[in-house]
Enzyme design. Structure first.
Site, PDB file in Angstrom:
ATOM      1  N   ASN A   1      -2.253  11.649   4.367  1.00 15.41           N
ATOM      2  CA  ASN A   1      -3.416  10.780   4.588  1.00 15.41           C
ATOM      3  C   ASN A   1      -4.210  10.593   3.299  1.00 15.41           C
ATOM      4  OD1 ASN A   1      -3.200  10.064   7.299  1.00 15.41           O
ATOM      5  ND2 ASN A   1      -4.413  11.792   8.027  1.00 15.41           N
TER       6      ASN A   1
ATOM      7  N   GLY B   1      -6.198   7.170  10.492  1.00 12.90           N
ATOM      8  CA  GLY B   1      -5.433   8.361  10.160  1.00 12.90           C
ATOM      9  C   GLY B   1      -4.063   8.358  10.806  1.00 12.90           C
TER      10      GLY B   1
ATOM     11  N   THR C   1       1.354   6.614  12.456  1.00 16.34           N
ATOM     12  CA  THR C   1       0.273   6.280  11.528  1.00 16.34           C
ATOM     13  C   THR C   1      -0.622   5.209  12.150  1.00 16.34           C
ATOM     14  OG1 THR C   1       1.732   4.714  10.366  1.00 16.34           O
ATOM     15  CG2 THR C   1       1.578   6.958   9.488  1.00 16.34           C
TER      16      THR C   1
ATOM     17  N   ALA D   1       2.398  -0.706   0.624  1.00 14.06           N
ATOM     18  CA  ALA D   1       2.908   0.602   0.174  1.00 14.06           C
ATOM     19  C   ALA D   1       2.073   1.783   0.664  1.00 14.06           C
ATOM     20  CB  ALA D   1       3.055   0.670  -1.342  1.00 14.06           C
ATOM     21  N   ALA D   2       1.057   1.536   1.492  1.00 11.32           N
ATOM     22  CA  ALA D   2       0.281   2.668   2.015  1.00 11.32           C
ATOM     23  C   ALA D   2       1.148   3.560   2.892  1.00 11.32           C
ATOM     24  CB  ALA D   2      -0.928   2.154   2.799  1.00 11.32           C
ATOM     25  N   GLY D   3       1.919   2.950   3.792  1.00 15.27           N
ATOM     26  CA  GLY D   3       2.801   3.719   4.653  1.00 15.27           C
ATOM     27  C   GLY D   3       3.895   4.422   3.871  1.00 15.27           C
ATOM     28  N   ASP D   4       4.405   3.768   2.830  1.00 13.91           N
ATOM     29  CA  ASP D   4       5.439   4.382   2.002  1.00 13.91           C
ATOM     30  C   ASP D   4       4.879   5.578   1.241  1.00 13.91           C
ATOM     31  OD1 ASP D   4       7.235   2.409   2.841  1.00 13.91           O
ATOM     32  OD2 ASP D   4       6.625   1.063   1.231  1.00 13.91           O
TER      33      ASP D   4
END
Length: 303
Positions: free
Chosen positions: A279, A228, A223, A252-255
């Site tokens: 994404n 993106g 990521t 928490a975006a990655g989660d």
């Protein structure tokens, strides 16, 4: 019905917002404080549950303390429709805690006290072996002990459950652990910790991905934040751009990305289609404050 399994941590997140992140030795007054439900495992379980279709069930194996935060978390996860049969309460331990500093650009620094998370063990997984047997995919991170991570990966492999390892927070992993992984999803920092390659463009991303392929991992998703994600499927790589949005908070975006990725793959989407779906979900999360409060519901991805 298809069954999806998330294994990992749960934390009570104390979030402090600043104009800029404090430097070493610097004391700053924060602009805002609030308590959030978090932890990478819990965030990913919530993301998967909110983004799933009606034919998917989400189970979560985790360890909580014997405190008020544990009760609050269980109630919230039940409201999200998560199966908590594998949620253990550890006597005389606190629920995991995180201190999160966020600046006006949405960047963050995080410190974590493991608490009950440190007691999640292979014994718990053995007690929940039916969950591994029933699940088509398992998603796991690194906020519990590496011994527990390896045990869960081994059990998933034993039951032909495809696993996704989100190697966060950044850590050095043994080749034994990496050999058990089907899909790995590091960010740039985690890729550097694991491969020694600083990911800055498509060429360096491909070099980092090549290391993972050498360990036997067929699918690598690195990521890249607002850029993106770099996808390498059996050595064939491409950058899949993310929607352009006004980033407010990256917690928490990655989660959200990882929970969405698992849901999409289970639906039969190709890995490319799954990354596009992930994404889109994470691009919504970064436009909102908080951890689990920022995670979108499936119908919101179509707006």
């Amino acid at each position: 019905m298809s069954s999806l399994l998330v294994v990992g941590s749960a934390n009570a997140d104390h979030v402090l917002t600043f104009d800029k992140l404090p430097q070493a030795g610097e004391t700053l007054m924060c602009q805002q404080y609030h308590l959030e439900l978090g932890g990478k495992g819990a965030n990913q379980a919530v993301a998967a549950s909110r983004l799933r279709n009606t034919q998917q069930t989400i189970s979560f194996i985790t360890a909580l303390g014997d405190d008020g935060n544990a009760s609050m978390m269980r109630n919230a996860w039940t409201a999200d429709g998560i199966d908590l049969e594998g949620c253990y309460q550890i006597a005389n331990q606190s629920t995991g805690t995180a201190m999160i500093f966020v600046n006006q650009q949405g960047e963050n620094s995080i410190g974590v006290v493991p608490g009950a998370n440190a007691y999640l063990s292979a014994e718990h997984f053995q007690q929940q072996q039916a969950k591994f047997e029933q699940a088509s995919y398992m998603l796991i991170q690194l906020e519990t002990s590496l011994e527990s991570v390896q045990a869960a990966l081994q059990l998933a492999r034993q039951h032909q459950c495809i696993n996704i390892l989100n190697p966060a927070p950044a850590a050095v992993l043994s080749k034994e652990i990496l050999s058990l992984v089907d899909i790995i999803t590091p960010n740039e920092t985690e890729a550097l910790a694991l491969t020694g390659v600083e990911v800055s463009d498509q060429l360096s991303a491909s070099k980092a991905a090549a290391y993972f392929h050498q360990q036997g991992i067929n699918k690598v998703v690195i990521t890249l934040g607002s850029k993106g994600a770099y996808l390498s499927d059996q050595g064939k790589g491409q950058i899949i751009p993310a929607p352009r949005v006004n980033t407010i908070d990256t917690v928490a975006a990655g989660d959200t990305f990882n929970g969405a990725l698992m849901v999409a793959l289970d639906e039969g989407k190709s890995i490319q289609e799954a990354v596009i779906f992930a994404n889109k979900a994470s691009s919504i999360a970064v436009t909102r404050h908080g951890a689990q409060s920022s995670i979108p519901y499936r119908e919101q991805l179509n707006n």
